[in-house]
Design a protein around this motif. Structure first.
Motif, mmCIF file in Angstrom:
data_model
loop_
_atom_site.group_PDB
_atom_site.id
_atom_site.type_symbol
_atom_site.label_atom_id
_atom_site.label_comp_id
_atom_site.label_asym_id
_atom_site.label_seq_id
_atom_site.Cartn_x
_atom_site.Cartn_y
_atom_site.Cartn_z
ATOM 1 N N MET A 1 -23.775 31.385 -39.585
ATOM 2 C CA MET A 1 -24.887 31.291 -38.644
ATOM 3 C C MET A 1 -25.253 32.685 -38.154
ATOM 4 O O MET A 1 -24.397 33.547 -37.988
ATOM 5 C CB MET A 1 -24.516 30.398 -37.456
ATOM 6 N N SER A 2 -26.517 32.909 -37.932
ATOM 7 C CA SER A 2 -26.993 34.222 -37.519
ATOM 8 C C SER A 2 -26.455 34.610 -36.148
ATOM 9 O O SER A 2 -26.297 33.780 -35.256
ATOM 10 C CB SER A 2 -28.528 34.217 -37.482
ATOM 11 N N PHE A 3 -26.181 35.917 -35.987
ATOM 12 C CA PHE A 3 -25.726 36.416 -34.704
ATOM 13 C C PHE A 3 -26.796 36.258 -33.624
ATOM 14 O O PHE A 3 -26.509 36.376 -32.444
ATOM 15 C CB PHE A 3 -25.349 37.891 -34.816
ATOM 16 N N THR A 4 -28.046 36.006 -34.031
ATOM 17 C CA THR A 4 -29.118 35.882 -33.045
ATOM 18 C C THR A 4 -28.894 34.703 -32.103
ATOM 19 O O THR A 4 -29.513 34.652 -31.036
ATOM 20 C CB THR A 4 -30.485 35.718 -33.735
ATOM 21 N N ARG A 5 -28.026 33.791 -32.477
ATOM 22 C CA ARG A 5 -27.777 32.651 -31.590
ATOM 23 C C ARG A 5 -27.204 33.096 -30.256
ATOM 24 O O ARG A 5 -27.316 32.400 -29.259
ATOM 25 C CB ARG A 5 -26.841 31.638 -32.256
ATOM 26 N N TRP A 6 -26.560 34.289 -30.233
ATOM 27 C CA TRP A 6 -25.959 34.788 -28.999
ATOM 28 C C TRP A 6 -26.849 35.781 -28.262
ATOM 29 O O TRP A 6 -26.437 36.358 -27.267
ATOM 30 C CB TRP A 6 -24.614 35.448 -29.304
ATOM 31 N N GLY A 7 -28.055 35.999 -28.752
ATOM 32 C CA GLY A 7 -28.950 36.918 -28.074
ATOM 33 C C GLY A 7 -28.712 38.361 -28.459
ATOM 34 O O GLY A 7 -27.906 38.676 -29.345
ATOM 35 N N PRO A 8 -29.395 39.285 -27.783
ATOM 36 C CA PRO A 8 -29.300 40.713 -28.136
ATOM 37 C C PRO A 8 -27.932 41.289 -27.820
ATOM 38 O O PRO A 8 -27.239 40.812 -26.928
ATOM 39 C CB PRO A 8 -30.393 41.360 -27.261
ATOM 40 N N PRO A 9 -27.519 42.333 -28.540
ATOM 41 C CA PRO A 9 -26.204 42.948 -28.315
ATOM 42 C C PRO A 9 -26.055 43.518 -26.903
ATOM 43 O O PRO A 9 -27.036 43.849 -26.234
ATOM 44 C CB PRO A 9 -26.150 44.065 -29.365
ATOM 45 N N ILE A 10 -24.815 43.633 -26.475
ATOM 46 C CA ILE A 10 -24.465 44.200 -25.176
ATOM 47 C C ILE A 10 -23.593 45.421 -25.432
ATOM 48 O O ILE A 10 -22.624 45.348 -26.197
ATOM 49 C CB ILE A 10 -23.688 43.198 -24.309
ATOM 50 N N ASP A 11 -23.906 46.545 -24.793
ATOM 51 C CA ASP A 11 -23.133 47.773 -24.966
ATOM 52 C C ASP A 11 -22.333 48.052 -23.699
ATOM 53 O O ASP A 11 -22.892 48.461 -22.678
ATOM 54 C CB ASP A 11 -24.057 48.947 -25.268
ATOM 55 N N ARG A 188 -23.748 22.560 -27.366
ATOM 56 C CA ARG A 188 -23.652 22.140 -28.768
ATOM 57 C C ARG A 188 -23.780 20.642 -28.967
ATOM 58 O O ARG A 188 -24.260 20.182 -30.005
ATOM 59 C CB ARG A 188 -22.324 22.628 -29.366
ATOM 60 N N ASP A 189 -23.356 19.835 -27.988
ATOM 61 C CA ASP A 189 -23.421 18.384 -28.135
ATOM 62 C C ASP A 189 -24.653 17.774 -27.474
ATOM 63 O O ASP A 189 -24.799 16.545 -27.438
ATOM 64 C CB ASP A 189 -22.157 17.739 -27.547
ATOM 65 N N VAL A 190 -25.527 18.616 -26.932
ATOM 66 C CA VAL A 190 -26.757 18.130 -26.314
ATOM 67 C C VAL A 190 -27.795 17.909 -27.404
ATOM 68 O O VAL A 190 -28.201 18.845 -28.106
ATOM 69 C CB VAL A 190 -27.293 19.131 -25.267
ATOM 70 N N ASP A 191 -28.219 16.674 -27.569
ATOM 71 C CA ASP A 191 -29.195 16.314 -28.605
ATOM 72 C C ASP A 191 -30.597 16.466 -28.035
ATOM 73 O O ASP A 191 -30.950 15.813 -27.052
ATOM 74 C CB ASP A 191 -28.950 14.877 -29.066
ATOM 75 N N ALA A 192 -31.369 17.328 -28.634
ATOM 76 C CA ALA A 192 -32.742 17.555 -28.178
ATOM 77 C C ALA A 192 -33.597 17.926 -29.378
ATOM 78 O O ALA A 192 -33.090 18.423 -30.390
ATOM 79 C CB ALA A 192 -32.772 18.674 -27.136
ATOM 80 N N ALA A 216 -33.375 24.123 -35.533
ATOM 81 C CA ALA A 216 -32.870 23.165 -36.517
ATOM 82 C C ALA A 216 -31.372 23.331 -36.736
ATOM 83 O O ALA A 216 -30.682 22.384 -37.138
ATOM 84 C CB ALA A 216 -33.622 23.339 -37.838
ATOM 85 N N ASP A 217 -30.834 24.524 -36.436
ATOM 86 C CA ASP A 217 -29.421 24.798 -36.666
ATOM 87 C C ASP A 217 -28.572 24.732 -35.402
ATOM 88 O O ASP A 217 -27.360 24.963 -35.462
ATOM 89 C CB ASP A 217 -29.258 26.190 -37.285
#
Length: 292
Positions: A1-11, A188-192, A216-217
């Motif tokens: 899965m793409s790292f974009t699921r967690w939003g932009p990087p944090i430094d 993750r278990d919220v169906d929408a 969709a993912d």
């Protein structure tokens, strides 16, 4: 899965030395009674928490820099229980050390941690950050998680001895931002249907607006306000309450506003950005965001 699921990087790399210096400034002025003061972590004193911080740093250097891995869960032992056990074993052993010895070892370990992370490829795939998902996570999220652990422990020490909290936005802001990365996994278990949004706003210094959007993912997070006029759920609280909720530290729930689907709001408010297995107030449930 793409790292974009967690939003932009944090430094957080520039913060390790500064956060550590702030901790040392507090510890320097403590007397024997304050070192022995109880903390929010049941059964752990200020001395114990300082020892735990040291153990996290030395363990991280041993595992990731030196590839020295000698501990593992026992047969049938849950990972969370394993974390609890080795944390407690370390803290108990360190009760033999004087505050002066602990202090000196903390000073020596921090520069090594910052150097190790500074050489790492933070965009590369690494180990999972369990509270953010089961799949491998980017290095920047793992490092940010490590910073949050040190900061939370320091807050608990400061609270125990009556010192000013480390709430400056440049210190607390990255903690809030990192903890929010648990939101997609929490949902993750919220169906929408695809496109529905869940909004989380944190007010005050170090706060901001985040929106999780159903794809969709699964759910993906971004640090933006919701584009929908009617999000599936919307939660708002202040920065101090937020980090306490995420770490199961005592928090004032009266400072939380939740609107929309009640079940989704309850799911969001149950978000934890830590490894947890014990009951509220015990060491692992209150603080542990490190990995074995």
């Amino acid at each position: 899965m793409s790292f974009t699921r967690w939003g932009p990087p944090i430094d957080v790399l520039p913060l390790f030395a500064r956060e550590e210096q702030a901790l040392l400034d507090v510890l320097t002025g403590l007397d024997a009674e304050q070192w022995a003061a109880p903390t929010v972590c049941t059964g752990w004193t200020v001395h114990d928490l300082a020892a735990h911080i040291l153990g996290d740093k030395l363990g991280r250097l041993s595992r990731d820099r030196d590839d020295y891995r000698t501990t593992a869960p026992r047969a049938g032992e849950r990972f969370e229980d394993f974390i609890d056990r080795i944390n407690d074993e370390w803290v108990v052993a360190c009760r033999r050390l004087s505050p002066e010895v602990l202090f000196a070892m903390l000073v020596d370990s921090t520069s090594q941690i910052a150097e190790m992370f500074g050489r790492a490829d933070l965009d590369a795939v690494g180990d999972p950050v369990s509270w953010a998902g089961d799949e491998p996570a980017p290095g920047w999220l793992d490092v940010a998680r490590e910073y949050t652990e040190f900061w939370v422990h320091q807050q608990q020490i400061r609270e125990a001895v009556g010192a000013r909290m480390l709430d400056d936005p440049d210190f607390r802001g990255p903690v809030v931002d990192t903890f929010m990365r648990a939101l997609p996994h929490t949902l993750r278990d919220v169906d929408a249907r695809v496109g529905r949004q869940v909004a989380y706003t944190v007010t005050g210094q170090g706060g901001g607006k985040w929106t999780a959007r159903r794809t969709a993912d699964g759910w993906e997070l971004d640090r933006v306000a919701p584009t929908s006029r009617a999000p599936l759920a919307s939660v708002t609280t202040d920065a101090d309450t937020f980090w306490r909720l995420c770490t199961r530290n005592p928090a004032d729930h009266a400072r939380v506003t939740a609107e929309g689907d009640e079940n989704v709001c309850a799911t969001v408010l149950g978000m934890t950005s830590i490894i947890t297995s014990a009951s509220v107030g015990e060491p692992a449930s209150a603080i542990d965001v490190g990995r074995a």
